[in-house]
Design a protein around this motif. Structure first.
Motif, PDB file in Angstrom:
ATOM      1  N   THR A   1      26.279 -60.802  21.780  1.00 54.22           N
ATOM      2  CA  THR A   1      26.549 -61.075  23.201  1.00 54.22           C
ATOM      3  C   THR A   1      25.666 -62.206  23.704  1.00 54.22           C
ATOM      4  O   THR A   1      26.022 -62.917  24.635  1.00 54.22           O
ATOM      5  N   GLY A   2      24.465 -62.327  23.117  1.00 62.46           N
ATOM      6  CA  GLY A   2      23.478 -63.240  23.696  1.00 62.46           C
ATOM      7  C   GLY A   2      23.001 -62.717  25.033  1.00 62.46           C
ATOM      8  O   GLY A   2      23.374 -61.603  25.459  1.00 62.46           O
ATOM      9  N   GLY A   3      22.187 -63.496  25.673  1.00 64.02           N
ATOM     10  CA  GLY A   3      21.595 -63.122  26.957  1.00 64.02           C
ATOM     11  C   GLY A   3      20.615 -64.222  27.328  1.00 64.02           C
ATOM     12  O   GLY A   3      20.772 -65.352  26.864  1.00 64.02           O
ATOM     13  N   VAL A   4      19.622 -63.893  28.114  1.00 57.93           N
ATOM     14  CA  VAL A   4      18.642 -64.899  28.556  1.00 57.93           C
ATOM     15  C   VAL A   4      17.293 -64.608  27.903  1.00 57.93           C
ATOM     16  O   VAL A   4      16.731 -63.528  28.117  1.00 57.93           O
ATOM     17  N   ALA A   5      16.774 -65.555  27.128  1.00 55.87           N
ATOM     18  CA  ALA A   5      15.439 -65.357  26.536  1.00 55.87           C
ATOM     19  C   ALA A   5      14.397 -65.557  27.629  1.00 55.87           C
ATOM     20  O   ALA A   5      14.301 -66.637  28.223  1.00 55.87           O
ATOM     21  N   ILE A   6      13.644 -64.513  27.912  1.00 54.90           N
ATOM     22  CA  ILE A   6      12.719 -64.570  29.052  1.00 54.90           C
ATOM     23  C   ILE A   6      11.554 -63.597  28.797  1.00 54.90           C
ATOM     24  O   ILE A   6      11.739 -62.560  28.145  1.00 54.90           O
ATOM     25  N   SER A   7      10.371 -63.953  29.312  1.00 53.19           N
ATOM     26  CA  SER A   7       9.216 -63.059  29.123  1.00 53.19           C
ATOM     27  C   SER A   7       9.149 -62.056  30.279  1.00 53.19           C
ATOM     28  O   SER A   7       9.714 -62.289  31.361  1.00 53.19           O
ATOM     29  N   LEU A   8       8.419 -60.965  30.039  1.00 57.65           N
ATOM     30  CA  LEU A   8       8.236 -59.981  31.123  1.00 57.65           C
ATOM     31  C   LEU A   8       7.531 -60.639  32.307  1.00 57.65           C
ATOM     32  O   LEU A   8       7.809 -60.317  33.465  1.00 57.65           O
ATOM     33  N   GLY A   9       6.619 -61.574  32.006  1.00 56.34           N
ATOM     34  CA  GLY A   9       5.919 -62.284  33.086  1.00 56.34           C
ATOM     35  C   GLY A   9       6.880 -63.096  33.941  1.00 56.34           C
ATOM     36  O   GLY A   9       6.773 -63.127  35.173  1.00 56.34           O
ATOM     37  N   GLU A  10       7.831 -63.747  33.282  1.00 51.27           N
ATOM     38  CA  GLU A  10       8.814 -64.546  34.036  1.00 51.27           C
ATOM     39  C   GLU A  10       9.747 -63.634  34.849  1.00 51.27           C
ATOM     40  O   GLU A  10      10.141 -63.982  35.966  1.00 51.27           O
ATOM     41  N   ILE A  11      10.094 -62.477  34.284  1.00 50.78           N
ATOM     42  CA  ILE A  11      10.927 -61.541  35.062  1.00 50.78           C
ATOM     43  C   ILE A  11      10.132 -61.086  36.290  1.00 50.78           C
ATOM     44  O   ILE A  11      10.661 -61.022  37.408  1.00 50.78           O
ATOM     45  N   ALA A  12       8.843 -60.808  36.082  1.00 50.91           N
ATOM     46  CA  ALA A  12       7.991 -60.379  37.201  1.00 50.91           C
ATOM     47  C   ALA A  12       7.971 -61.446  38.294  1.00 50.91           C
ATOM     48  O   ALA A  12       8.028 -61.123  39.493  1.00 50.91           O
ATOM     49  N   ASP A  13       7.914 -62.722  37.898  1.00 51.14           N
ATOM     50  CA  ASP A  13       7.911 -63.812  38.897  1.00 51.14           C
ATOM     51  C   ASP A  13       9.208 -63.796  39.706  1.00 51.14           C
ATOM     52  O   ASP A  13       9.188 -64.003  40.932  1.00 51.14           O
ATOM     53  N   ILE A  14      10.329 -63.584  39.033  1.00 52.06           N
ATOM     54  CA  ILE A  14      11.616 -63.542  39.754  1.00 52.06           C
ATOM     55  C   ILE A  14      11.621 -62.366  40.731  1.00 52.06           C
ATOM     56  O   ILE A  14      11.991 -62.506  41.905  1.00 52.06           O
ATOM     57  N   VAL A  15      11.159 -61.206  40.244  1.00 52.38           N
ATOM     58  CA  VAL A  15      11.139 -60.010  41.099  1.00 52.38           C
ATOM     59  C   VAL A  15      10.253 -60.257  42.316  1.00 52.38           C
ATOM     60  O   VAL A  15      10.630 -59.950  43.464  1.00 52.38           O
ATOM     61  N   GLN A  16       9.081 -60.850  42.079  1.00 49.57           N
ATOM     62  CA  GLN A  16       8.147 -61.068  43.202  1.00 49.57           C
ATOM     63  C   GLN A  16       8.675 -62.127  44.172  1.00 49.57           C
ATOM     64  O   GLN A  16       8.272 -62.155  45.333  1.00 49.57           O
ATOM     65  N   GLY A  17       9.596 -62.984  43.677  1.00 43.70           N
ATOM     66  CA  GLY A  17      10.255 -63.926  44.591  1.00 43.70           C
ATOM     67  C   GLY A  17      11.107 -63.184  45.618  1.00 43.70           C
ATOM     68  O   GLY A  17      11.231 -63.610  46.760  1.00 43.70           O
ATOM     69  N   TYR A  18      11.698 -62.053  45.205  1.00 40.82           N
ATOM     70  CA  TYR A  18      12.510 -61.243  46.127  1.00 40.82           C
ATOM     71  C   TYR A  18      11.684 -60.181  46.838  1.00 40.82           C
ATOM     72  O   TYR A  18      11.995 -59.792  47.971  1.00 40.82           O
ATOM     73  N   LEU A  19      10.668 -59.692  46.132  1.00 46.27           N
ATOM     74  CA  LEU A  19       9.825 -58.603  46.670  1.00 46.27           C
ATOM     75  C   LEU A  19       8.363 -59.048  46.582  1.00 46.27           C
ATOM     76  O   LEU A  19       7.656 -58.689  45.623  1.00 46.27           O
TER      77      LEU A  19
END
Ligand SMILES: NC(=O)c1ccc[n+]([C@@H]2O[C@H](COP(=O)([O-])OP(=O)(O)OC[C@H]3O[C@@H](n4cnc5c(N)ncnc54)[C@H](O)[C@@H]3O)[C@@H](O)[C@H]2O)c1
Length: 311
Positions: free
Chosen positions: A234-252
């Motif tokens: 399927t593939g997906g998005v290669a991303i680190s937990l730190g980068e996911i955290a940055d996205i989350v903190q952008g919203y929250l």
């Protein structure tokens, strides 16, 4: 068309059942835990049967009644900490029961879920996307069973001319995901609930794909008359937990996400660079941007908790 979904009340399964019905199919959902999701709103478009995939008689009886053209097995024991006998029964014997029943009943197309786990650690491949043609290096119970499942499918295909297709989903994400790889999910869902959360490594790499996108992949491939390949990433998005955290903190902005160490996670991360050219070229799938999916999950959780939407 009659479609038989084993594991149809699970995380991916209940969404697939709903999508197939929305596309005009008659679905029989067999699950050992049929009450986990209610399809009552779909009336007689879905038949729900309690059945244990490890019991051949259960599978044969339910599948005979459904007389399906398409069969898909999503029942599985996610994770690798299970007692060998129990996991083997569900993951290997259960898969065989599904394939054998589909063979005896002449199903036109049978599908099953493999996993990116078959590939093992990314370091086996270096810094490049892994294709379906690469050798597999999966190390643990779950990965080894998925590797055997791919062999079982090949054996049935070669010996009986069956059409069996496997999908290797990456790290599936969604608000209700509780089994399998969950750190990349919890960083979003726990933050949306207002809970602090901590992880060992900021640079640990994952390859998330939203469950709605994975469901679309299964539906498209399942309804195809003759997929060109036996296996699709399927593939997906290669991303680190730190980068996911940055996205989350952008919203929250108040989200409390901590890491014990900045580095050390990437080197031990599973396969996360994945080539899905086969799937994209043949089935034209396109995934919504991951950032949007993060917001969708945040707001699914907030809605459930009576909170106003973020973003
Ligand atoms: N969720 C992910 O991130 C992910 C990633 C890669 C591959 N996959 C694969 O996709 C498939 C579906 O995953 P999911 O996340 O929906 O899992 P899930 O655990 O939510 O769903 C599995 C379903 O199988 C049912 N089941 C369990 N034992 C059974 C039995 N003996 N007989 C009949 N039904 C039984 C469960 O009740 C459940 O409804 C699995 O094969 C999984 O390995 C999932």
């Amino acid at each position: 068309m009659s479609v038989f979904v084993i594991g149809g009340t699970g995380f991916i399964g209940h969404r697939l059942v709903r999508l197939l019905v929305a596309r005009g199919q008659r679905v029989t959902c067999m699950d050992i835990n049929p009450g986990a999701h209610s399809f009552a709103d779909l009336g007689d478009k879905v038949a729900v049967v309690r059945g244990d995939v490890t019991q051949f008689d259960d599978v044969m009886a339910a599948m005979t009644k459904a007389a399906p053209e398409r069969v898909i097995n999503l029942s599985y024991m996610l994770g690798s900490d299970h007692p060998p006998h129990v996991a083997m029964k569900l993951n290997i014997l259960g898969m065989d029961n599904c394939f054998e029943a589909a063979r005896l009943l002449g199903a036109k197309h049978t599908m099953y879920a493999s996993s990116l786990a078959v590939n093992g650690k990314q370091t086996h491949y270096g810094d490049r996307p892994v294709t379906e043609a690469d050798d597999v290096h999966g190390e643990y119970q779950y990965a080894k069973h998925k590797i055997v499942n791919e062999w079982q499918a090949q054996d049935y295909t070669e010996k009986f001319g069956m059409l069996i297709t496997g999908i290797r989903p990456a790290n599936v994400t969604g608000p209700d995901k509780v089994r399998g790889s969950v750190d990349h999910v919890n960083v979003i869902t726990e933050s949306a609930r207002g809970n602090a959360i901590r992880f060992p490594f900021k640079d640990a790499m994952r390859c998330p794909i939203h469950v709605d996108d994975v469901t679309e992949v299964f539906a498209r491939v399942l309804m195809a008359d003759k997929p060109q390949h036996r296996i699709y990433n399927t593939g997906g998005v290669a991303i680190s937990l730190g980068e996911i955290a940055d996205i989350v903190q952008g919203y929250l902005p108040d989200a409390k996400i901590g890491f014990d160490k900045e580095t050390g996670g990437k080197a031990i991360s599973g396969n996360h660079m994945i080539d899905n050219t086969r799937l994209v070229q043949e089935f034209g799938v396109q995934y919504r941007p991951y950032r949007e999916r993060v917001l969708q999950i945040v707001n699914d959780i907030r809605r459930g908790n009576g909170l106003p939407p973020a973003g």
